[in-house]
Design a protein around this motif. Structure first.
Motif, PDB file in Angstrom:
ATOM      1  N   GLY B  69      54.955  -3.277  -4.751  1.00  0.00           N
ATOM      2  CA  GLY B  69      55.827  -4.211  -5.456  1.00  0.00           C
ATOM      3  C   GLY B  69      55.603  -4.214  -6.949  1.00  0.00           C
ATOM      4  O   GLY B  69      56.458  -4.621  -7.711  1.00  0.00           O
ATOM      5  N   GLY B  70      54.447  -3.761  -7.393  1.00  0.00           N
ATOM      6  CA  GLY B  70      54.174  -3.737  -8.809  1.00  0.00           C
ATOM      7  C   GLY B  70      53.318  -4.921  -9.230  1.00  0.00           C
ATOM      8  O   GLY B  70      52.585  -4.848 -10.192  1.00  0.00           O
ATOM      9  N   ALA B  71      53.385  -6.014  -8.474  1.00  0.00           N
ATOM     10  CA  ALA B  71      52.555  -7.166  -8.792  1.00  0.00           C
ATOM     11  C   ALA B  71      51.090  -6.777  -8.633  1.00  0.00           C
ATOM     12  O   ALA B  71      50.735  -5.959  -7.773  1.00  0.00           O
ATOM     13  CB  ALA B  71      52.900  -8.326  -7.879  1.00  0.00           C
ATOM     14  N   HIS B  72      50.244  -7.366  -9.437  1.00  0.00           N
ATOM     15  CA  HIS B  72      48.826  -7.055  -9.400  1.00  0.00           C
ATOM     16  C   HIS B  72      48.177  -7.694  -8.171  1.00  0.00           C
ATOM     17  O   HIS B  72      48.306  -8.878  -7.945  1.00  0.00           O
ATOM     18  CB  HIS B  72      48.175  -7.595 -10.671  1.00  0.00           C
ATOM     19  CG  HIS B  72      46.701  -7.513 -10.671  1.00  0.00           C
ATOM     20  ND1 HIS B  72      46.021  -6.326 -10.775  1.00  0.00           N
ATOM     21  CD2 HIS B  72      45.757  -8.464 -10.573  1.00  0.00           C
ATOM     22  CE1 HIS B  72      44.738  -6.565 -10.754  1.00  0.00           C
ATOM     23  NE2 HIS B  72      44.548  -7.857 -10.635  1.00  0.00           N
ATOM     24  N   HIS B  73      47.518  -6.893  -7.369  1.00  0.00           N
ATOM     25  CA  HIS B  73      46.875  -7.444  -6.189  1.00  0.00           C
ATOM     26  C   HIS B  73      45.621  -6.637  -5.864  1.00  0.00           C
ATOM     27  O   HIS B  73      45.348  -5.623  -6.490  1.00  0.00           O
ATOM     28  CB  HIS B  73      47.831  -7.418  -5.005  1.00  0.00           C
ATOM     29  CG  HIS B  73      48.415  -6.070  -4.750  1.00  0.00           C
ATOM     30  ND1 HIS B  73      49.740  -5.779  -4.970  1.00  0.00           N
ATOM     31  CD2 HIS B  73      47.851  -4.913  -4.343  1.00  0.00           C
ATOM     32  CE1 HIS B  73      49.956  -4.502  -4.694  1.00  0.00           C
ATOM     33  NE2 HIS B  73      48.823  -3.965  -4.312  1.00  0.00           N
ATOM     34  N   HIS B  74      44.898  -7.093  -4.862  1.00  0.00           N
ATOM     35  CA  HIS B  74      43.684  -6.389  -4.452  1.00  0.00           C
ATOM     36  C   HIS B  74      43.797  -6.031  -2.973  1.00  0.00           C
ATOM     37  O   HIS B  74      44.760  -6.405  -2.320  1.00  0.00           O
ATOM     38  CB  HIS B  74      42.470  -7.263  -4.740  1.00  0.00           C
ATOM     39  CG  HIS B  74      42.332  -7.558  -6.197  1.00  0.00           C
ATOM     40  ND1 HIS B  74      41.699  -6.714  -7.064  1.00  0.00           N
ATOM     41  CD2 HIS B  74      42.796  -8.582  -6.949  1.00  0.00           C
ATOM     42  CE1 HIS B  74      41.759  -7.213  -8.285  1.00  0.00           C
ATOM     43  NE2 HIS B  74      42.428  -8.353  -8.239  1.00  0.00           N
ATOM     44  N   HIS B  75      42.814  -5.296  -2.485  1.00  0.00           N
ATOM     45  CA  HIS B  75      42.910  -4.811  -1.111  1.00  0.00           C
ATOM     46  C   HIS B  75      41.714  -5.189  -0.257  1.00  0.00           C
ATOM     47  O   HIS B  75      40.582  -5.204  -0.731  1.00  0.00           O
ATOM     48  CB  HIS B  75      43.069  -3.295  -1.102  1.00  0.00           C
ATOM     49  CG  HIS B  75      44.362  -2.833  -1.691  1.00  0.00           C
ATOM     50  ND1 HIS B  75      44.426  -1.937  -2.726  1.00  0.00           N
ATOM     51  CD2 HIS B  75      45.641  -3.156  -1.398  1.00  0.00           C
ATOM     52  CE1 HIS B  75      45.691  -1.728  -3.051  1.00  0.00           C
ATOM     53  NE2 HIS B  75      46.450  -2.457  -2.265  1.00  0.00           N
ATOM     54  N   LEU B  76      42.016  -5.472   0.983  1.00  0.00           N
ATOM     55  CA  LEU B  76      40.992  -5.659   1.999  1.00  0.00           C
ATOM     56  C   LEU B  76      41.203  -4.507   2.980  1.00  0.00           C
ATOM     57  O   LEU B  76      42.219  -4.437   3.660  1.00  0.00           O
ATOM     58  CB  LEU B  76      41.210  -7.015   2.684  1.00  0.00           C
ATOM     59  CG  LEU B  76      40.279  -7.443   3.806  1.00  0.00           C
ATOM     60  CD1 LEU B  76      38.825  -7.401   3.382  1.00  0.00           C
ATOM     61  CD2 LEU B  76      40.640  -8.862   4.261  1.00  0.00           C
ATOM     62  N   VAL B  77      40.265  -3.587   3.008  1.00  0.00           N
ATOM     63  CA  VAL B  77      40.458  -2.332   3.744  1.00  0.00           C
ATOM     64  C   VAL B  77      39.493  -2.230   4.920  1.00  0.00           C
ATOM     65  O   VAL B  77      38.296  -2.486   4.765  1.00  0.00           O
ATOM     66  CB  VAL B  77      40.213  -1.118   2.820  1.00  0.00           C
ATOM     67  CG1 VAL B  77      40.502   0.175   3.553  1.00  0.00           C
ATOM     68  CG2 VAL B  77      41.057  -1.224   1.572  1.00  0.00           C
ATOM     69  N   CYS B  78      40.018  -1.839   6.073  1.00  0.00           N
ATOM     70  CA  CYS B  78      39.147  -1.649   7.237  1.00  0.00           C
ATOM     71  C   CYS B  78      38.530  -0.252   7.208  1.00  0.00           C
ATOM     72  O   CYS B  78      39.248   0.745   7.139  1.00  0.00           O
ATOM     73  CB  CYS B  78      39.901  -1.848   8.538  1.00  0.00           C
ATOM     74  SG  CYS B  78      38.840  -1.520   9.965  1.00  0.00           S
ATOM     75  N   LYS B  79      37.197  -0.205   7.293  1.00  0.00           N
ATOM     76  CA  LYS B  79      36.484   1.073   7.286  1.00  0.00           C
ATOM     77  C   LYS B  79      36.756   1.847   8.563  1.00  0.00           C
ATOM     78  O   LYS B  79      36.567   3.054   8.622  1.00  0.00           O
ATOM     79  CB  LYS B  79      34.971   0.838   7.188  1.00  0.00           C
ATOM     80  CG  LYS B  79      34.516   0.254   5.888  1.00  0.00           C
ATOM     81  CD  LYS B  79      33.006   0.350   5.732  1.00  0.00           C
ATOM     82  CE  LYS B  79      32.288  -0.805   6.419  1.00  0.00           C
ATOM     83  NZ  LYS B  79      30.900  -0.989   5.908  1.00  0.00           N
ATOM     84  N   GLY B  80      37.141   1.095   9.624  1.00  0.00           N
ATOM     85  CA  GLY B  80      37.346   1.746  10.910  1.00  0.00           C
ATOM     86  C   GLY B  80      38.704   2.410  10.994  1.00  0.00           C
ATOM     87  O   GLY B  80      38.808   3.626  11.102  1.00  0.00           O
ATOM     88  N   CYS B  81      39.765   1.601  10.918  1.00  0.00           N
ATOM     89  CA  CYS B  81      41.100   2.140  11.186  1.00  0.00           C
ATOM     90  C   CYS B  81      41.919   2.334   9.921  1.00  0.00           C
ATOM     91  O   CYS B  81      43.023   2.877   9.972  1.00  0.00           O
ATOM     92  CB  CYS B  81      41.852   1.218  12.140  1.00  0.00           C
ATOM     93  SG  CYS B  81      42.102  -0.437  11.482  1.00  0.00           S
ATOM     94  N   GLY B  82      41.405   1.893   8.791  1.00  0.00           N
ATOM     95  CA  GLY B  82      42.127   2.121   7.552  1.00  0.00           C
ATOM     96  C   GLY B  82      43.182   1.069   7.234  1.00  0.00           C
ATOM     97  O   GLY B  82      43.849   1.139   6.204  1.00  0.00           O
ATOM     98  N   GLU B  83      43.343   0.100   8.145  1.00  0.00           N
ATOM     99  CA  GLU B  83      44.331  -0.944   7.889  1.00  0.00           C
ATOM    100  C   GLU B  83      44.045  -1.625   6.556  1.00  0.00           C
ATOM    101  O   GLU B  83      42.909  -1.887   6.210  1.00  0.00           O
ATOM    102  CB  GLU B  83      44.286  -1.998   9.012  1.00  0.00           C
ATOM    103  CG  GLU B  83      45.417  -3.003   8.885  1.00  0.00           C
ATOM    104  CD  GLU B  83      45.219  -4.227   9.778  1.00  0.00           C
ATOM    105  OE1 GLU B  83      44.351  -4.181  10.669  1.00  0.00           O
ATOM    106  OE2 GLU B  83      45.930  -5.213   9.554  1.00  0.00           O
ATOM    107  N   THR B  84      45.089  -1.877   5.812  1.00  0.00           N
ATOM    108  CA  THR B  84      44.917  -2.461   4.490  1.00  0.00           C
ATOM    109  C   THR B  84      45.743  -3.725   4.332  1.00  0.00           C
ATOM    110  O   THR B  84      46.923  -3.742   4.653  1.00  0.00           O
ATOM    111  CB  THR B  84      45.356  -1.448   3.418  1.00  0.00           C
ATOM    112  OG1 THR B  84      44.559  -0.281   3.540  1.00  0.00           O
ATOM    113  CG2 THR B  84      45.173  -2.031   2.036  1.00  0.00           C
TER     114      THR B  84
END
Lengths: 121, 121
Positions: B69-84
DNA sequence: GCACAAATGAAAATGATTTTCATTTCCATA
DNA sequence: TATGGAAATGAAAATCATTTTCATTTGTGC
């Protein structure tokens, strides 16, 4: 299967923060330790398996390792001259924990870096 | 310098979530689009520069891209399945500003990501 | 049509990581 | 003390994403 190599652990301790496999290798060479690059990779993998070491990725995709549990810090990096200042995470630690709990994540780590132009640049 | 390529954007749209450069390339080939791998890489870089596309890293270090979207955000990423999961920075925005001021840095940006194991993994 | 800049892509180069495989080191047991 | 096999080691080759090089093609204004 190769065992967690104490010499590699020792290098990571002395390195303080993060180090890539290549850096660990170069450091050991420089210090006169006789070790092969292959063994460095295997030892690091093993340490990660044993959860003694944390792995994450640099911006360019290179894997970087650090001892778990060790005090960690964040970086303030100058885009101009590359100078890096270690800073405390402060509010971030709590933010990470809160967010992880909210979404039910376990076994959580985080990265945070600030970049900009330092006073000299 | 190559321009943001609409055909690449279109593929990313259809891909839905994340896709690596190699995957984008393979997809376009499969659909009969004539494009070179080099151009795919250049287009993706360009899209990242223009903040039309977000880039992060798979566990194995491969870069993956998706429209954002372009809006500034951060990520919570799963080390197992890669879900973000996209999350709000909250306290981080203030922390970054405070730290930058303290050391006299200008023109400041920051990155922050949290990684761990999601409930399913 | 013509010149020139930007875009393109094939092939080579790069660089981290993994694999292969032959050798060496350990260690328990005869 | 031998000795046999398992684990560890490392040099070199293989792999794979990504970048660079460079020659060619395309597009645009004149």
């Amino acid at each position: 299967m190769s065992r967690s190599n104490p010499r590699v652990v020792s290098v990571l301790e002395r390195a303080g923060g993060f180090a890539s496999a290549q850096e660990v290798y170069r450091l050991m060479q420089r210090e006169g330790e006789s070790i092969g690059l292959t063994t460095v990779y295997r030892s690091l993998q093993s340490l990660v398996n044993d959860k003694i070491v944390d792995v994450l990725r640099r911006e360019d995709g290179e894997a970087i390792y650090r001892l778990c549990g060790g005090a960690h810090h964040h970086h303030l990096v100058c885009k101009g001259c590359g100078e890096t200042i270690e800073i405390e995470g402060g509010a971030i630690e709590k933010w990470a924990k809160t967010m992880a709990e909210e979404f039910g994540f376990r076994d959580v780590g985080h990265t945070a870096e600030i970049f900009g132009l330092c006073p000299k640049c």
